[in-house]
Design an enzyme around this catalytic site. Structure first.
Site, PDB file in Angstrom:
ATOM      1  NE  ARG A  15      -2.387  -1.874   3.276  1.00 22.29           N
ATOM      2  CZ  ARG A  15      -2.744  -2.099   4.245  1.00 22.29           C
ATOM      3  NH1 ARG A  15      -3.959  -1.669   4.899  1.00 22.29           N
ATOM      4  NH2 ARG A  15      -1.929  -3.119   5.357  1.00 22.29           N
ATOM      5  N   GLY A 101       8.610  -3.911  12.208  1.00 21.15           N
ATOM      6  CA  GLY A 101       9.216  -3.022  11.495  1.00 21.15           C
ATOM      7  C   GLY A 101       8.816  -1.735  11.244  1.00 21.15           C
ATOM      8  CD  GLU A 152      -5.076 -11.426  11.976  1.00 22.55           C
ATOM      9  OE1 GLU A 152      -4.646 -10.352  11.599  1.00 22.55           O
ATOM     10  OE2 GLU A 152      -4.833 -11.494  13.337  1.00 22.55           O
ATOM     11  CE  LYS A 349      34.580  26.162   0.048  1.00 18.76           C
ATOM     12  NZ  LYS A 349      35.315  25.602  -1.068  1.00 18.76           N
ATOM     13  CE1 TYR A 364      31.646  30.640  -1.660  1.00 20.73           C
ATOM     14  CE2 TYR A 364      33.479  31.295  -3.122  1.00 20.73           C
ATOM     15  CZ  TYR A 364      32.829  30.432  -2.385  1.00 20.73           C
ATOM     16  OH  TYR A 364      33.462  29.213  -2.131  1.00 20.73           O
ATOM     17  CG  ASN A 384      36.983  29.702  -3.675  1.00 19.67           C
ATOM     18  OD1 ASN A 384      35.976  30.321  -4.537  1.00 19.67           O
ATOM     19  ND2 ASN A 384      36.400  28.656  -2.781  1.00 19.67           N
TER      20      ASN A 384
END
Ligand code: UD1
Ligand code: CA
Length: 460
Positions: A15, A101, A152, A349, A364, A384
């Site tokens: 499903r 699970g 069931e 960064k 930047y 860079n």
């Protein structure tokens, strides 16, 4: 206590309408099965036994880091047959807890309570009353309210369909019980499966007492069968996370618009606005505010930090009293010393920004080491990357970088240096000097005429 835990996870999950095995679908950023494995690890020291089948290799590959005993069920012939596959791995003297699970939210405390309350040598099972019990196995009790069977949905009589107490599917079996009884299961039922539920009636016939542990939390026992249920449990989980944090002194403006997909540790008097997503491991100090529509991943944030709206932060270390955003992007390797400011449309960064330094607009900064009290003007770019290698930019304390400067790395700007606006800096700029690098003169042309619109040629 020695205890074996078996997690049934061999079903296909039709499903879900998915190419991915059901138990790999994520809740709170983690595969469903990982939630259950973590729960199991909180209860028993031995790794749990996971019964897998459908798309087994995908599953084992995706979850290779989990410390579990994998056992394959080659054909999915029912829950009883699934548990049979685990028997060679269960010592006779161990009682057995069975989990699923696809039931991710069961709490460790609930299961411990369940185990503790199941009398010795009895068979325990968790039940819950549901307003809409359709689809579940129903608990059948006798006149004395003793549990005598589970039936069931597909095998129910019309009268039994009215019963609202359902089987959660979580069981606690006394030692040696499964070894004696699983081989006796038959598949003469509507689905022609070996139903684990049939052992209940066997136990009754063998005078083993059945202990029904009635639990009230539907979410803790609910399974994921389709994506609607997954979404519902995701929200339930997020509200659980939000409630935990609120108890610890975090203000969450709307728990319905709050998502932790990993682990969030927050100090006191942190305020989290709406639509903030935390991923991986995020640690926030005291007295911080996190603005709306912000994504923060694997980041450590000090005290008194203000993160403004629409910022995206990944793999950063942010010291106390920094101000970030709105619309800032911090990428992995960003280290901000205290009181630094990172403003709008700035990307950083793999760089260190020193104490009280400011990068406030449209910049930047990559692979850079920026000193203290540096002011980086609007539109400054560290160049860079030469197309092949990355190079470093080093800027000394108290430097001032004029707007629209390109710093072509590798490059050093000395302490207190002043770079004139619109410079393209390709060689080191000495300390305490003004460095200018742009087209030498500014010319004005006195008789210049504004271009006029061409008159349209008439077609002849
Ligand atoms: C099962 C119970 C039902 C209970 C419900 C609770 C049985 C016969 N019925 O029904 O009483 O109310 O759970 O959610 O046990 N699985 C395998 N191998 C198989 C079949 C199933 O590993 O051959 C696993 C599935 O992956 C799943 C779990 O067992 O994790 C339950 O199977 P499912 O088919 O969903 O059982 P239900 O029909 O929901
Ligand atoms: Ca199910």
């Amino acid at each position: 206590m020695a205890l074996s835990i078996v997690i049934l996870a061999a079903g296909q999950g039709k499903r879900m309408q998915s190419a991915l095995p059901k138990v790999l679908h994520r809740l709170g950023g983690k595969p469903l099965l990982e939630h259950v494995v973590n729960t199991a690890r909180g209860i028993a020291s031995e790794p749990p036994i996971v019964i897998y089948g459908h798309q087994g290799e995908t599953l084992r590959h995706a979850l290779a880091d989990l410390n579990v005993t994998w056992v394959e069920q080659k054909e999915q012939l029912g829950t009883g047959h699934a548990l049979q596959q685990a028997l060679p791995h269960i010592p006779n003297e161990n009682p057995v807890l069975v989990l699923y699970g696809d039931v991710p939210l069961t709490q460790i405390a609930t299961l411990k309570d369940f185990i503790a309350k199941t009398p010795k040598n009895a068979l325990g099972l968790i039940t819950v009353n549901l307003a809409n019990p359709t689809g579940f196995g129903r608990i059948i009790r006798d006149a004395k309210q003793n549990i005598i069977n589970i039936i069931e949905e597909k095998d129910l009589s019309d009268a039994q369909k009215q019963l609202t107490e359902i089987n959660s599917g979580i069981y606690f079996f006394p030692e040696n019980f499964l070894q004696k009884n699983l081989s006796r299961l038959q598949n003469n039922n509507a689905q022609q499966e070996y139903y684990l539920t049939d052992v209940i009636n066997m136990a009754v016939k063998d005078n083993i007492s059945i202990h029904g542990f009635q639990h009230h939390s539907e979410n803790e026992l609910a399974g994921v069968n389709d994506r609607a249920q997954l979404a519902m449990l995701e929200r339930a989980y997020q509200i659980q996370q939000a409630e935990k944090l609120m108890k610890q002194g975090v203000t969450i403006l709307d728990p319905n618009r709050f998502d932790v997909r990993g682990e969030l540790i927050a100090g006191k008097d942190v305020t989290i606005d709406i639509n903030v997503i935390f991923e991986g491991r995020v640690v926030i100090g005291n007295n911080c505010t996190i603005g709306p529509n912000t994504v923060i991943r694997n980041t450590v944030i000090g005290d008194g930090v203000e993160i403004r709206a629409n910022s995206v932060i990944d793999g950063a270390e942010i010291a106390a009293d920094c101000i970030i955003g709105p619309f800032a992007r911090l990428r992995p390797g960003t280290i901000l010393a205290s009181k630094s400011h990172i403003g709008n449309f700035v990307e950083i960064k793999n760089s260190v920004i020193g104490e009280a330094s400011k990068v406030n607009h449209l910049s930047y900064i990559g692979d850079s080491d920026v000193g203290k009290r540096v002011n980086i003007g609007a539109g400054t770019i560290t160049c860079n990357y030469d197309g092949v290698n990355k190079h470093k930019t080093i800027i000394g304390d108290d430097a001032f970088i004029g707007t629209n400067t390109a710093l072509v790395a590798p490059i050093k700007v000395g302490e207190g240096a002043y770079i004139a606006t619109s410079s393209t800096i390709t060689r080191d700029a000495p300390a305490h000097q003004l460095t200018v690098c742009r087209a030498r003169e500014q010319r004005s042309i006195p008789n210049w005429k504004k271009p006029s619109k061409k008159s349209e040629k008439k077609e002849s």
